[in-house]
Design an enzyme around this catalytic site. Structure first.
Site, PDB file in Angstrom:
ATOM      1  N   ASP A 193       0.855  -1.199   0.000  1.00 18.22           N
ATOM      2  CA  ASP A 193       0.000   0.000   0.000  1.00 18.22           C
ATOM      3  C   ASP A 193       0.884   1.241   0.000  1.00 18.22           C
ATOM      4  O   ASP A 193       2.105   1.153   0.102  1.00 18.22           O
ATOM      5  CB  ASP A 193      -0.925  -0.018   1.227  1.00 18.22           C
ATOM      6  CG  ASP A 193      -2.161   0.857   1.018  1.00 18.22           C
ATOM      7  OD1 ASP A 193      -2.303   1.459  -0.065  1.00 18.22           O
ATOM      8  OD2 ASP A 193      -2.990   0.933   1.941  1.00 18.22           O
ATOM      9  N   HIS A 329     -10.444  -1.935  -6.842  1.00 20.13           N
ATOM     10  CA  HIS A 329     -10.295  -0.812  -5.906  1.00 20.13           C
ATOM     11  C   HIS A 329      -9.437   0.325  -6.470  1.00 20.13           C
ATOM     12  O   HIS A 329      -9.852   1.492  -6.456  1.00 20.13           O
ATOM     13  CB  HIS A 329      -9.710  -1.327  -4.588  1.00 20.13           C
ATOM     14  CG  HIS A 329      -9.478  -0.272  -3.558  1.00 20.13           C
ATOM     15  ND1 HIS A 329     -10.481   0.547  -3.090  1.00 20.13           N
ATOM     16  CD2 HIS A 329      -8.351   0.108  -2.891  1.00 20.13           C
ATOM     17  CE1 HIS A 329      -9.984   1.379  -2.182  1.00 20.13           C
ATOM     18  NE2 HIS A 329      -8.701   1.140  -2.053  1.00 20.13           N
TER      19      HIS A 329
HETATM   20 FE1  N7H Z   1      -7.405   2.156  -0.743  1.00 23.30          FE
HETATM   21  N1  N7H Z   1      -5.684  -2.204   0.385  1.00 23.30           N
HETATM   22  O1  N7H Z   1      -4.606  -2.300   0.894  1.00 23.30           O
HETATM   23  O2  N7H Z   1      -6.418  -3.141   0.137  1.00 23.30           O
HETATM   24  N2  N7H Z   1      -5.873   1.015  -1.451  1.00 23.30           N
HETATM   25  N3  N7H Z   1      -7.746   0.829   0.748  1.00 23.30           N
HETATM   26  N4  N7H Z   1      -8.854   3.382   0.041  1.00 23.30           N
HETATM   27  N5  N7H Z   1      -7.011   3.554  -2.132  1.00 23.30           N
HETATM   28  C1  N7H Z   1      -5.073   1.315  -2.510  1.00 23.30           C
HETATM   29  O3  N7H Z   1      -1.999   2.617  -4.946  1.00 23.30           O
HETATM   30  C2  N7H Z   1      -7.124  -0.370   0.946  1.00 23.30           C
HETATM   31  C3  N7H Z   1      -9.640   3.131   1.117  1.00 23.30           C
HETATM   32  C4  N7H Z   1      -7.628   4.784  -2.270  1.00 23.30           C
HETATM   33  O4  N7H Z   1      -3.986   6.585  -7.072  1.00 23.30           O
HETATM   34  C5  N7H Z   1      -4.160   0.254  -2.764  1.00 23.30           C
HETATM   35  O5  N7H Z   1      -1.129   2.952  -2.964  1.00 23.30           O
HETATM   36  C6  N7H Z   1      -7.686  -1.011   2.125  1.00 23.30           C
HETATM   37  C7  N7H Z   1     -10.617   4.173   1.302  1.00 23.30           C
HETATM   38  C8  N7H Z   1      -6.977   5.569  -3.298  1.00 23.30           C
HETATM   39  O6  N7H Z   1      -4.186   4.713  -8.179  1.00 23.30           O
HETATM   40  C9  N7H Z   1      -4.412  -0.694  -1.836  1.00 23.30           C
HETATM   41  C10 N7H Z   1      -8.641  -0.171   2.607  1.00 23.30           C
HETATM   42  C11 N7H Z   1     -10.392   5.075   0.286  1.00 23.30           C
HETATM   43  C12 N7H Z   1      -5.958   4.772  -3.793  1.00 23.30           C
HETATM   44  C13 N7H Z   1      -5.500  -0.228  -0.982  1.00 23.30           C
HETATM   45  C14 N7H Z   1      -8.669   0.982   1.748  1.00 23.30           C
HETATM   46  C15 N7H Z   1      -9.271   4.572  -0.483  1.00 23.30           C
HETATM   47  C16 N7H Z   1      -6.007   3.520  -3.048  1.00 23.30           C
HETATM   48  C17 N7H Z   1      -3.126   0.177  -3.882  1.00 23.30           C
HETATM   49  C18 N7H Z   1      -9.557  -0.297   3.790  1.00 23.30           C
HETATM   50  C19 N7H Z   1     -11.120   6.343  -0.024  1.00 23.30           C
HETATM   51  C20 N7H Z   1      -4.939   5.144  -4.868  1.00 23.30           C
HETATM   52  C21 N7H Z   1      -1.812   0.764  -3.468  1.00 23.30           C
HETATM   53  C22 N7H Z   1      -9.371  -1.116   4.787  1.00 23.30           C
HETATM   54  C23 N7H Z   1     -12.401   6.531   0.199  1.00 23.30           C
HETATM   55  C24 N7H Z   1      -5.484   4.970  -6.251  1.00 23.30           C
HETATM   56  C25 N7H Z   1      -1.635   2.220  -3.827  1.00 23.30           C
HETATM   57  C26 N7H Z   1      -4.469   5.474  -7.262  1.00 23.30           C
HETATM   58  C27 N7H Z   1      -5.113   2.462  -3.249  1.00 23.30           C
HETATM   59  C28 N7H Z   1      -6.114  -0.889   0.087  1.00 23.30           C
HETATM   60  C29 N7H Z   1      -9.517   2.033   1.941  1.00 23.30           C
HETATM   61  C30 N7H Z   1      -8.724   5.220  -1.559  1.00 23.30           C
HETATM   62  C31 N7H Z   1      -3.635  -2.009  -1.774  1.00 23.30           C
HETATM   63  C32 N7H Z   1      -7.349  -2.345   2.740  1.00 23.30           C
HETATM   64  C33 N7H Z   1     -11.686   4.230   2.395  1.00 23.30           C
HETATM   65  C34 N7H Z   1      -7.334   6.978  -3.727  1.00 23.30           C
END
Ligand code: N7H
Length: 471
Positions: A193, A329
């Site tokens: 992440d 996601h």
């Molecule tokens: Fe997410 N995960 O680890 O599963 N997220 N996220 N997120 N997320 C991203 O690109 C995760 C949550 C965004 O610019 C990655 O850094 C988990 C919320 C945004 O390409 C992974 C949870 C919100 C991005 C995860 C969670 C977001 C993103 C890929 C909750 C907003 C960047 C790694 C438990 C409402 C998109 C990365 C881009 C990426 C995970 C929550 C938003 C692996 C586990 C609540 C904007």
């Protein structure tokens, strides 16, 4: 022209941290709290100090993942609308309906689970502490748990917490920690992440190739790109809105779903089929490699390569989902060409993510029983100049919206990771998980991320802390 000494450190540079405590408080005596507040100010780190600390500790500005134990300790602070009200500070020009109403009032709109009272009021299924007014949050980050403990003690002394003269009360504190060394940088589902965050014009020098940099005002209030810039009063400049969410992750249940739905494609082992299915839910492989560049087989070297792993736009794939499902996601959260190539700007939707994991590693017993027994997940934090345009919109307009992106050949479905349907196990079907059959649907049978609390805060500039908050 950004004044890095006036912006709280976590916002633009991100605290170097292995641990971070979020200390939620209620102000008891407004005047005396504002007097005591002066003592806290020297402990609050600005962007400049964080950059300096990173350079000193690690010799370069990005923290080394396995770097030495870092002597850094940083405190930042944000106030909710209820906090400003209690302090007698007029925050009406923070003009953000989500902030002014508070997150509890937004929980139903965000799709959280809850019940209706007799009067028809929505009561979210949150932890008790978050069902009361929280006035503010201090986030205290370090690489060293003892330093955090000492700093919390100091803060409690400043405000005489627990004594008859206390000027504030602890509502709750939650301790986050990065995962053990072999899982460094990964969240609890096992995916790398913290890869993609907006790069900011006037701050990031020489950013790696990727999505277009954003104007500072998308993240920092009072600058170009802040949609409400014209209305702000001067003390609001250089602040930022923080959305905090307490998100539990049901890891064994998620793993079981991924395994049960593993793709059975020619040439793939069961494990490869499961890894591909998981990657198609996320939009990236566990290694961090994006599906748009490594659609069918993981490429761990790409996952590590900072100059390549964010340099993609779904351009060849616009309106298609052979490489990456529309609902994955990372695609839902930044649809890149899906919007930009249809003339829809994406800059105002960008958010600066700064969360940290909490809870223990999954135990053998939990794995064996395929059932979560210990609480764990993500203390989600993001900064932006508008919660309505940023966090609130991407959660409700994209993650929770089965028909987003619009006008595509198959119904995308909810974001399988964070899309919410008020806690209902049935979150509907998602398309595109099978690269060979884009219209094949998989039912999202349960929620693997469960929201149990949160609040919206405003993290003021250093000058505002000195001149507006402190007396
Ligand atoms: Fe997410 N995960 O680890 O599963 N997220 N996220 N997120 N997320 C991203 O690109 C995760 C949550 C965004 O610019 C990655 O850094 C988990 C919320 C945004 O390409 C992974 C949870 C919100 C991005 C995860 C969670 C977001 C993103 C890929 C909750 C907003 C960047 C790694 C438990 C409402 C998109 C990365 C881009 C990426 C995970 C929550 C938003 C692996 C586990 C609540 C904007």
């Amino acid at each position: 022209d950004l004044n890095l000494k006036n912006i709280q450190g976590d916002i633009l540079s991100g605290f170097p941290k292995k641990r971070e405590t979020f200390y939620f408080f209620e102000v008891l005596d407004a005047t005396k709290f504002r007097e005591d507040f002066r003592k806290l100010i020297p402990d609050i780190k600005n962007v400049y100090q964080v950059l300096e600390a990173r350079e000193e500790i690690c010799g370069h500005k990005k923290m080394h993942p396995d770097g030495p134990l870092c002597p850094f300790i940083g405190v930042n602070i944000g106030f909710s609308h209820f906090g400003f009200q209690k302090l007698g500070i007029d925050d009406s020009k923070l003009t953000d309906p989500a902030f002014l109403a508070g997150q509890r009032a937004d929980a139903e709109n965000l799709g959280d689970k809850g019940t209706k009272s007799k009067e028809g009021k929505f009561i979210p299924d949150w932890e008790e502490e978050f069902k009361q007014d929280i006035h503010g949050v201090m986030n205290i980050a370090s690489n060293c748990p003892n330093r955090i403990h000492e700093q919390v003690q100091l803060i409690e002394e400043y405000f005489k917490v627990g004594t008859a003269q206390a000027t504030m009360r602890k509502v709750t504190s939650i301790c986050g920690n990065t995962r053990p060394k072999e899982h460094n940088g990964e969240e609890h589902f096992g995916f790398l992440d913290g890869i993609s965050n907006p790069t900011v014009i006037g701050f990031d020098v020489d950013p790696p190739p990727g999505p277009a940099p954003v104007r500072a005002g998308v993240i920092i209030v009072g600058h170009d790109g802040d949609p409400n810039k014209a209305e702000r009063v001067p003390w609001m400049t250089d602040g930022s809105f923080m959305a905090f969410r307490l998100l539990y992750q049901r890891v064994p249940e998620f793993d079981e779903f991924v395994w049960a739905n593993r793709l059975k494609l020619p040439g793939l082992s069961d494990q490869q089929g499961a890894d591909l299915f998981g990657a198609r839910l996320m939009g990236r492989w566990k290694s961090g490699a994006p599906l748009d560049l490594a659609p069918f087989f993981d490429d761990p070297a790409l996952g590590k390569n900072e100059n390549m792993r964010n340099n993609y736009r779904f351009a060849a794939e616009k309106d298609f989902q052979k490489f990456c499902p529309f609902a994955a996601h990372a695609r839902k959260m930044l649809p890149r060409a899906d919007l930009e190539d249809h003339g829809i700007p994406i800059e105002r939707r960008r958010i600066m993510r700064r969360g940290i994991q909490f809870g223990e590693e999954v135990t053998d017993q939990e794995r064996k029983n395929k059932k979560t027994e210990h609480g764990r997940g993500l203390l989600f934090v993001c900064y932006q100049s508008s919660i309505v345009n940023g966090f609130q919109f991407v959660q409700t307009g994209w993650a929770n919206e089965a028909k987003f992106p619009k006008d595509v050949p198959q119904l995308p479905g909810l974001d399988p990771i964070i899309g919410q349907n008020h806690g209902k196990d049935d979150r509907g079907p998602m398309s595109g998980t099978n690269p060979d059959k884009p219209s094949e649907m998989v039912e999202l049978t349960e929620e693997w991320v469960v929201s149990r609390g949160g609040e919206y805060f405003f993290s003021p500039s250093i000058n505002a802390l000195k001149e507006i908050i402190a007396l």
